[in-house]
Design a protein around this motif. Structure first.
Motif, PDB file in Angstrom:
ATOM      1  N   PRO A   1       0.800  -1.237   0.000  1.00  0.00           N
ATOM      2  CA  PRO A   1       0.000   0.000   0.000  1.00  0.00           C
ATOM      3  C   PRO A   1       0.828   1.280   0.000  1.00  0.00           C
ATOM      4  N   LYS A   2       1.958   1.269   0.708  1.00  0.00           N
ATOM      5  CA  LYS A   2       2.768   2.486   0.785  1.00  0.00           C
ATOM      6  C   LYS A   2       3.629   2.688  -0.460  1.00  0.00           C
TER       7      LYS A   2
ATOM      8  N   TRP B   1       0.590   0.243  -4.111  1.00  0.00           N
ATOM      9  CA  TRP B   1       0.019  -1.092  -4.278  1.00  0.00           C
ATOM     10  C   TRP B   1       0.782  -1.909  -5.317  1.00  0.00           C
TER      11      TRP B   1
ATOM     12  N   CYS C   1      -7.893  -1.784  -5.325  1.00  0.00           N
ATOM     13  CA  CYS C   1      -7.040  -0.745  -4.760  1.00  0.00           C
ATOM     14  C   CYS C   1      -7.087   0.605  -5.472  1.00  0.00           C
TER      15      CYS C   1
ATOM     16  N   ASN D   1      -5.243   1.425  -8.054  1.00  0.00           N
ATOM     17  CA  ASN D   1      -3.914   1.765  -8.557  1.00  0.00           C
ATOM     18  C   ASN D   1      -3.819   1.529 -10.063  1.00  0.00           C
TER      19      ASN D   1
ATOM     20  N   CYS E   1      -6.299   6.449   3.953  1.00  0.00           N
ATOM     21  CA  CYS E   1      -6.125   5.998   2.566  1.00  0.00           C
ATOM     22  C   CYS E   1      -4.643   6.133   2.217  1.00  0.00           C
TER      23      CYS E   1
ATOM     24  N   HIS F   1      -3.017   5.452  -0.503  1.00  0.00           N
ATOM     25  CA  HIS F   1      -2.662   5.790  -1.887  1.00  0.00           C
ATOM     26  C   HIS F   1      -3.895   6.327  -2.603  1.00  0.00           C
TER      27      HIS F   1
ATOM     28  N   LYS G   1      -7.689   1.882   5.240  1.00  0.00           N
ATOM     29  CA  LYS G   1      -7.341   1.177   6.463  1.00  0.00           C
ATOM     30  C   LYS G   1      -8.166   1.701   7.634  1.00  0.00           C
TER      31      LYS G   1
ATOM     32  N   TRP H   1      -9.587  -3.595   6.816  1.00  0.00           N
ATOM     33  CA  TRP H   1      -9.614  -2.561   5.794  1.00  0.00           C
ATOM     34  C   TRP H   1     -11.036  -2.513   5.245  1.00  0.00           C
TER      35      TRP H   1
END
Length: 411
Positions: free
Chosen positions: A151-152, A155, A182, A184, A327, A329, A340, A378
């Motif tokens: 996630p950091k 993703w 996600c 992404n 959140c 991202h 989260k 989550w």
């Protein structure tokens, strides 16, 4: 034989809706239901089907030429049109023989796993991911091994984990891009690294691109098939999301493999025989596909992207105001985002499932618990919703969280 005990998105959303229907409180009755759980943009007027799509289906139906069975692998003109559509983003040309028409992307997933299943086989799936893969794998007797999305780090795939998980029985890894759940969109370089990793491990890639081209951040959509010369790719997709027609059930299973690994006569024959037992999309829907793919204008696509960008911004900005939700991202594509929960700030909430059921009962807002997609504690929020409903739903979410927040812990 018992069915696998996997959670499905539709199953848990149905239970959440039932919990609202069974709650007879006055507060519950006064509030209309707002669903931020199901990725079905067709439910909202801000997302429209392109006129050419409806016209093409109507003309195909009214022509009376498509009332009979189609070839089990799909109409020739449909396969050819999908090949040409996908080839526009590749460095090589797909042929109609590379394309198999399916009843939505879900059936394409089932086909992919059915073709790969063998005694002792395993498959690498992303976590979080789309639970239908696990369900299909369970029915096929394929062991599931999860690699994490980070996630950091937008993703991205934990490639070290992929290398550690794979062995001689690994048949494939799944890559979902743009990402569900996600939000992404992978950059070219990361997709290249995924392809090179799969090549080293001698496994193929199942590229789930049902949200293909729905990208509105800094990364443009790059299909995994671009790297088909590096590693064999099975591309799965559909009309559902980009054309706002999930109920039309028109998808595809495509072999992106310039080196010809999938063109071996025995393998092609096996795929064709499997399609003989499947029920594909309606013939008149298939017949409309060439015109839909060729004549849908860029104005339509840009409008959809504009709305998704607007609603994703609303979702990201409003949830920043809620202390117990983070959140990691900002969404850049697809129609959903993962957030989260900080349970330490919440009173009388045990986990993400408890959170979502209490939210449904108290605020008539439906959100998917992260457990359904592989991440406990989550939540997944779908932003393919009209802005007004999204604002109202997130305002109710904020009120719910404030009501359940332990102010001493939050201070």
């Amino acid at each position: 034989m018992e069915a696998p005990a996997n959670i499905t998105i539709k199953g848990i959303l149905s239970l959440l809706m039932q919990s609202i229907d069974n709650d007879g409180t006055k507060r519950n009755k006064e509030k209309s239901v707002i669903s931020l759980g199901m990725g079905d943009p067709s439910a909202y007027s801000c997302f429209q089907v392109p006129p050419v799509a409806s016209q093409a289906v109507a003309e195909a139906l009214q022509s009376h030429k498509f009332n009979g069975y189609s070839p089990t692998v799909g109409l020739p003109q449909t396969r050819r049109a999908i090949a040409e559509y996908l080839s526009g983003d590749l460095r090589y040309n797909l042929s109609s023989d590379d394309v198999f028409v399916t009843s939505g992307c879900t059936q394409a997933i089932d086909v992919a796993l059915a073709m790969l299943a063998r005694p002792g086989s395993n498959i690498l799936l992303p976590r979080p991911g789309f639970p239908i893969y696990e369900l299909c794998a369970a029915f096929r007797g394929i062991e599931v091994r999860h690699f994490d999305l980070l996630p950091k780090n937008g993703w991205k795939v934990d490639l070290a984990a992929v290398e550690a998980l794979a062995d001689h029985n690994t048949v494939a890894m799944v890559v979902i891009n743009p990402g569900n759940p996600c939000g992404n969109v992978y950059p070219y370089q990361h997709l290249k690294e995924i392809a090179e990793t799969a090549e080293r491990l001698r496994i193929l890639i199942i590229a789930d691109e049902v949200y293909g081209h729905l990208a509105f951040g800094c990364n443009r959509f790059v299909p995994m098939g671009v790297f088909g010369s590096t590693v064999p790719v099975l591309t799965l997709g559909s009309l559902s999301k980009r054309w706002i027609v999930p109920g039309w059930r028109l998808g595809w299973f495509v072999t992106c493999d310039p080196s010809g690994s999938f063109r071996k006569p025995k393998l092609v024959e096996r795929i064709k025989k499997y399609f003989d037992i499947l029920g594909g999309p309606s013939t008149f829907i298939q017949a409309a596909v060439p015109r839909i793919l060729e004549e849908t204008g860029e104005v339509f696509f840009k409008k959809t992207i504009k709305v998704l960008k607007q609603t994703s911004d609303i979702c990201f900005d409003r949830t920043k105001e809620i202390s117990c939700i983070t959140c990691p991202h900002k969404p850049e594509g697809s129609m959903a985002v993962m957030m989260k929960l900080n349970l330490s700030l919440l009173e009388d909430i045990s986990d993400d499932i408890d959170f979502c059921f209490k939210l449904a009962k108290e605020e008539s807002v439906i959100i998917l618990p992260g457990t359904a997609v592989g991440l406990r504690n989550w939540i997944r929020i779908t932003f393919a919703v009209d802005p007004e409903s999204l604002e109202e739903g997130l305002a109710r979410l904020k009120s719910f969280c404030k009501r359940h927040t332990n102010e001493q812990l939050g201070s």
